[in-house]
Design an enzyme around this catalytic site. Structure first.
Site, short mmCIF file in Angstrom:
data_model
loop_
_atom_site.label_atom_id
_atom_site.label_comp_id
_atom_site.label_asym_id
_atom_site.label_seq_id
_atom_site.Cartn_x
_atom_site.Cartn_y
_atom_site.Cartn_z
CD1 TRP A 1 0.90 -0.41 2.98
CD2 TRP A 1 -0.69 1.00 3.64
NE1 TRP A 1 1.20 -0.02 4.26
CE2 TRP A 1 0.25 0.84 4.70
CE3 TRP A 1 -1.77 1.86 3.84
CZ2 TRP A 1 0.13 1.51 5.92
CZ3 TRP A 1 -1.88 2.51 5.06
CH2 TRP A 1 -0.94 2.34 6.08
CD GLU B 1 2.78 -4.52 8.79
OE1 GLU B 1 3.94 -4.83 9.08
OE2 GLU B 1 2.36 -4.43 7.62
CD GLN C 1 2.77 0.78 10.04
OE1 GLN C 1 3.23 -0.32 10.29
NE2 GLN C 1 2.69 1.28 8.83
C1 BGC Z 1 5.03 -1.58 7.43
C2 BGC Z 1 4.00 -1.63 6.34
C3 BGC Z 1 4.67 -1.35 5.01
C4 BGC Z 1 5.82 -2.32 4.79
C5 BGC Z 1 6.59 -2.01 3.52
C6 BGC Z 1 6.15 -2.57 7.12
O1 BGC Z 1 7.15 -2.48 8.09
O2 BGC Z 1 4.47 -1.90 8.68
O3 BGC Z 1 3.01 -0.66 6.59
O4 BGC Z 1 3.75 -1.48 4.00
O5 BGC Z 1 6.72 -2.22 5.87
O6 BGC Z 1 7.15 -0.75 3.57
#
Ligand code: BGC
Length: 782
Positions: free
Chosen positions: A356, A498, A610
């Site tokens: 995303w 996450e 985040q």
């Molecule tokens: C983040 C995601 C992101 C991914 C790629 C992850 O560490 O939590 O939101 O899309 O990295 O950048």
């Protein structure tokens, strides 16, 4: 490990450089100073080899799956950058003898990487050494390299070995079958190879020339063909102050290239012959000629995208350009079959996959500066629709469920299943994002709507836009669970944060899904009136059911703020326990909390990786009043570790929106220093693509106050106290508009040939072509 003021800038605002050579931290400059043109990406590796260096060259789209146990990834192509240099019998290395006046610089204006220093050999002989390199912005398959060696106080014998090295791997996974190598007339070396699984054919071809004091040496190189390697050797004798220059022009052709129309089943000789013809054309000219051509293209790019910041230091100006440089070299602006990697083309991290990051963090830069490229970026999702339909089906849903991680168009979901170490079990952690981080489908629909409003591009909408929105809406309709009381829930997801898995009714996801459904309804109604034939086709393809959409949209549970004005990130969040996060908040590297907690434990505490709820309040800004944004900002920021590079920019923009200018600047600066700052381990596996988009957004959408609002284009700038002025241009519905802000005035200039409609501090304006409007700048948003 930090090195204070490692990446420096100069007065020009265009040059970044480092003045020290740190052999233990090569990855920092390899990633951050990488070069490319959106099709091809090359890490800024040194020509001579050092332990721990990672030579990476990628061509976008050449994905391959090494084995059944691994997901598809962007293969590391045969290397053409390595040079073994022997001077008076010593193999040259900065670890031998000594060196003076070391500078590694990258000129952002023309894309040239240059390394220069005086090497003092173990015998105390001095040599001026200059290494130059560009990845052509004009010829998208060309890399140019030039090495110049001048003995300053001795005669010398120089021996150079260089060629094409097919022994490269992605951390051990060899993606190519051993192909054929050969020498072609002239000093041309060629290597042909093919990926083991996806059958992508690659031809690497290099041309070598040598000059002494500008005079071309006729003597051909002697060539050795070894296992997965072809090497040319040249030997020279130099008197003091004579300069030997070796020029190496390197071409990489692949069967995935756009001009082959996606037809990949041609015989290998077809590509070999094509490469030879192409070599005949390109190798007719030298390094300087091709560099000049590339520089011209870069100049045109900067004319479109540049932003001027005036401040007491040139740092923000230079690093903002550095971010835009990266945005340009990571994005294939011609080929809509290619996504944008989360590390661009700068390293093996995230395997070249797109997330995303593209739509929410990177796309706005293109939407406002090069809308035709935004169309290409979004078309990639349109072309990936078959994979999205397949993923939905696999999970028992309908419509289009986009993969969390994407690679080649028909690869479908490519998120790996395992990664990182679980501190409690000692085993690899299961990665659930590919199954549960589903908000990406609504994020893509959100980006489509932004594009639609900002461009009026009906042809794109008819080709892909409407289908993406109706297809994703249909997915959500099959995904939402209606409970006994008739309320719709989205259970068992991962939101943007996450650190929380298996959550129900994540506010970000539910609100974005509501938006997705509302836009689907709007498009349905518009098409019903204007193009019912297309609508019929789309309904047939996506199974979109308008009645169901209207019904379920109203039933969907939309989390609201509580009596204290706080929005719960997901069901039950407020009941989680709190811990002291100081240690993790102050850490100079990310992900430290994993050293103490595993995912299960993280799910039980109020800590975010985040921006999650805050990002919702930023994206759907008109749903939430300012007071609510402020309360939630203070509440959630305190619990956010910013362990994803996507986080700080979101905080910066939201802080600017709610009048917290110092916070906004602090987060802009910290976001900007994610890759460009002093942490030498920040970028080992590549730069942070979304962060580059975030830096741009903090400037243009945060301080510049540009927003696609309900009423259309909104221009509400506020200047941080660290800057004297800011000037940038955007496109809005085909009209190029220049916005400049200083301590006194805000000037909006219509440079297009249609009237510009926008709002400023709640008032609507119409601005005729070639006219400007000047507002008094009181540095307040309303
Ligand atoms: C983040 C995601 C992101 C991914 C790629 C992850 O560490 O939590 O939101 O899309 O990295 O950048």
């Amino acid at each position: 490990m930090n090195q204070k003021n490692y990446i420096l800038w100069d007065n020009s605002g265009w040059i970044v450089n480092v003045k020290s050579f740190l052999p233990d931290y090569l990855a920092k400059t390899e990633s951050v100073f990488c070069q490319g043109n959106g099709r091809l990406g090359l890490r800024a590796v040194t020509e001579e080899s050092y332990c721990g260096m990672v030579r990476n060259m990628f061509v976008n789209g050449t994905f391959n799956r090494f084995s059944e146990n691994e997901v598809t990834e962007l293969p590391n192509l045969p290397d053409m950058t390595a040079f073994e240099i022997y001077i008076n019998g010593h193999s040259f290395s900065l670890l031998k003898g000594n060196f003076l006046d070391y500078t590694l610089s990258l000129n952002l204006y023309n894309g040239k990487l240059k390394r220069e220093f005086i090497w003092i050999s173990p015998e105390q002989h001095k040599f001026k050494m200059v290494f130059e390199r560009f990845v052509s912005m004009t010829e998208r398959d060309l890399v140019g390299m030039k090495i110049s060696i001048t003995p300053l106080n001795c005669d010398c014998e120089v021996l150079i070995k260089t060629g094409i090295d097919g022994q490269m791997t992605n951390s051990g996974s060899q993606h190519f079958e051993e192909g054929e190598s050969c020498v072609l007339p002239g000093n041309i070396l060629q290597m042909c190879s093919k990926t083991t699984n996806s059958d992508v054919f690659v031809v690497n071809q290099v041309n070598l020339e040598s000059y002494i004091d500008g005079w071309r040496i006729e003597k051909p190189f002697s060539v050795t063909i070894g296992r997965r390697k072809i090497t040319a050797k040249g030997e020279y004798v130099l008197s003091p102050k004579q300069t030997l220059s070796i020029e190496k022009l390197a071409l990489v052709i692949t069967s995935r290239d756009i001009y082959f129309d996606g037809k990949q089943n041609r015989p290998s000789t077809y590509y070999k012959t094509y490469a030879e013809t192409r070599g005949g054309h390109i190798f007719n000219n030298n390094f300087d000629f091709h560099f000049g051509q590339s520089e011209k293209t870069w100049k045109k790019v900067w004319n479109e995208i540049d932003i001027e910041i005036s401040a007491s230091s040139n740092r923000d100006q230079t690093f903002l350009r550095f971010a835009m440089y990266h945005l340009m070299i990571m994005t294939d602006i011609k080929d809509s079959r290619m996504g944008i990697g989360a590390k661009g083309l700068s390293g093996e991290g995230y395997k070249g996959h797109s997330f995303w990051d593209t739509e929410i963090f990177i796309m706005p830069f293109f939407l406002f500066t090069q809308p035709d490229v935004a169309r290409i970026i979004l078309s990639y999702r349109g072309k990936s629709l078959p994979g999205a339909y397949a993923k939905a089906k696999k999970y028992g849903y309908k419509g289009a469920m986009f993969p969390w991680e994407s690679a080649w168009l028909d690869d479908g979901e490519v998120t790996p299943d395992w990664g990182g170490t679980d501190i409690v079990t000692g085993k690899a952690m299961e990665i659930l994002t590919g199954h549960l981080e589903q908000h990406i489908s609504a994020d893509i629909a959100f980006a489509i709507y932004q594009y639609y409003v900002a461009t009026d591009d009906t042809s794109f909408m008819e080709q892909f836009g409407y289908e993406i929105v109706l297809g994703t809406a249909e997915f959500w309709l099959s995904r939402i669970e209606i409970d006994a009381e008739g309320i719709g829930h989205i259970n068992d997801v991962i939101g943007p944060d996450e650190y929380k898995e298996h959550v129900n009714d994540n506010a970000f996801t539910n609100h974005l899904v509501f938006h997705n459904l509302a836009v689907a309804e709007e498009f349905y109604d518009t098409l019903m009136q204007n193009n019912s034939t297309l609508l019929d086709k789309l309904v047939e393809k996506t199974n979109f059911n308008i009645d169901k959409c209207r019904e379920i949209k109203e039933k969907l549970y939309l989390p609201q703020v509580n009596s204290q004005g706080l929005m719960e990130q997901f069901e039950g969040y407020f009941n989680l326990s709190e811990i002291d996060l100081t240690k993790y908040k102050n850490a100079s590297t990310v992900g430290n909390i994993y050293n103490d907690y595993n995912m299960k434990m993280l799910s039980q505490i109020k800590v975010s990786k985040q921006a999650d709820t805050l990002l919702l309040m930023l994206l759907l800004e008109n749903v939430f009043p300012e007071e609510c944004k402020k309360k939630n900002y203070y509440y959630y920021e305190a619990k956010t570790l910013h362990d994803s590079s996507l986080s700080k920019c979101s905080h910066s923009i939201l802080a600017a929106d709610i009048g917290l200018l110092d916070e906004a600047y602090k987060f802009f600066k910290e976001g900007m220093l994610t890759d460009f700052g002093d942490n030498l381990l920040s970028s080992d596996e590549g730069i942070h693509s979304a962060c580059m988009g975030g830096i741009w957004q903090s400037v243009v959408m945060g301080f510049g106050g540009i927003r696609i609002a309900e009423e259309g284009l909104r221009i509400n700038p506020v200047l941080p106290k660290e800057w004297n002025s800011l000037k940038f241009s955007i496109y809005w519905r085909g009209i190029r508009t220049e916005i400049s802000i200083n301590g006194k005035n805000i000037t909006v200039k219509n440079e297009g040939n249609k009237s510009l409609n926008f709002s400023h501090r709640g008032q609507e304006y119409w601005l005729e072509p070639r006219k400007k409007l000047v507002f008094y700048s009181n540095n307040e948003r309303e």
